[in-house]
Design an enzyme around this catalytic site. Structure first.
Site, mmCIF file in Angstrom:
data_model
loop_
_atom_site.group_PDB
_atom_site.id
_atom_site.type_symbol
_atom_site.label_atom_id
_atom_site.label_comp_id
_atom_site.label_asym_id
_atom_site.label_seq_id
_atom_site.Cartn_x
_atom_site.Cartn_y
_atom_site.Cartn_z
ATOM 1 N N TYR A 115 14.892 11.880 150.007
ATOM 2 C CA TYR A 115 13.682 11.958 149.181
ATOM 3 C C TYR A 115 12.829 13.115 149.684
ATOM 4 C CZ TYR A 115 9.246 10.307 147.044
ATOM 5 O OH TYR A 115 8.070 10.194 146.341
ATOM 6 N N LYS A 144 16.443 12.536 145.822
ATOM 7 C CA LYS A 144 15.334 12.429 144.880
ATOM 8 C C LYS A 144 14.422 13.628 145.142
ATOM 9 C CE LYS A 144 11.209 9.576 144.002
ATOM 10 N NZ LYS A 144 10.440 8.386 144.456
#
Length: 291
Positions: A135, A163
């Site tokens: 992320y 992400k």
């Protein structure tokens, strides 16, 4: 591991005393899977107020959501922090809870080098057999994980996705250089369609609490080659995709999405300090947006 195209970063419901509201959590899980068509749920990520949720609460949340989902969606545990050893500890807890994968944020506040980021993620990935989604969210962590670092990490067998909240240029470079099977998700709701257009796989969403079914239809339309319909749905959702974070001034997540859920008849309580609940003015603006 197939996490699907639409992943919801789930809020953590609290009761009037600020404790986790388990009844509301159960209802929310059902609502996100059945009504908003989430393929996977992220539990105790940033949207779940992970900085103010204790390790004991996280362990209970992971187990509860796995049991409530009953295989209808995958469950991804947010176990990242700016302490590698602590992240490994949380990852072990998540593994014992039966989750399907983990989400690891770039270490915040410490401002590590790219080599430090690489070693941090490598150490956590090697401590578990669970699939790992990275992320990258520079607006919260200050340091951005580079394309080169992400691609180094993509060579580790159980690091399967990222992400991305960096630029579309960075997403483009990641998609171009990624090994087969490594998936790039948009972490920015309003950038979902552009990310799909440059080869991204899907979306890890906050707005899917409110417009998840439309976002799922948008992604499906694009994947099926119906770009015009995908663009129409993107335009339909766009005011909410932006408005849940800016009304028209910035409001920290998940303040507005929790208020929006209450307005939609899915109450999940307030937020824990240092966040504060939406003001009367913000709630009124949000109500207009959702009309």
């Amino acid at each position: 591991m197939e996490f699907g195209r639409l992943i919801t970063a789930m809020v953590t419901p609290f009761d009037a005393d600020g404790a986790i509201d388990w009844d509301a959590t159960g209802r929310l899980v059902d609502y996100l899977i059945e009504e908003q068509q989430s393929d996977s749920l992220v539990v105790s990520g940033t949207t779940g107020e992970s900085p103010t949720v204790t390790d004991e609460e996280k362990a209970a949340l992971f187990k509860f959501v796995v049991e409530r989902a009953r295989g209808r969606s995958k469950v991804i545990a947010g176990t990242g922090s700016n302490d590698t050893a602590h992240s490994i500890h949380l990852t072990q807890i998540a593994g014992q809870s039966g989750v399907d994968g983990i989400l690891l944020v770039v270490p915040y506040y410490s401002r590590p080098s790219q080599e430090g980021i690489y070693r941090h993620f490598k150490a956590i990935a090697e401590s578990t057999q669970l699939p790992v989604m990275l992320y990258n969210v520079p607006s919260r962590t200050v340091v951005s994980m580079s394309v080169e670092t992400t691609l180094r990490l993509a060579a580790i067998p159980n690091i399967i996705a990222t992400k991305e909240c960096a630029s579309t240029d960075q997403v483009t470079a990641l998609v171009a250089g990624a090994p087969e099977g490594f998936r790039v998700y948009s972490g920015d709701d309003s950038a979902a369609l552009p990310v799909l257009a440059v080869g991204g796989y899907g979306l890890v969403s906050v707005a899917s609490h409110i417009v998840g079914s439309d976002l799922k239809r948008m992604i499906t339309a694009y994947v099926d080659g119906n770009v015009a319909e995908a663009a129409r749905l993107h335009g339909k959702c766009f005011p909410i995709l932006k408005g849940l974070f800016e009304l028209p001034y910035p409001v920290p997540n998940p303040v507005l999405v929790k208020a929006a859920l209450a307005l939609r008849g899915v109450p999940v309580g307030g937020v824990r300090l240092p966040l504060v609940e939406a003001s009367a003015e913000e709630t009124a603006l949000l109500e207009q947006l959702l009309m």
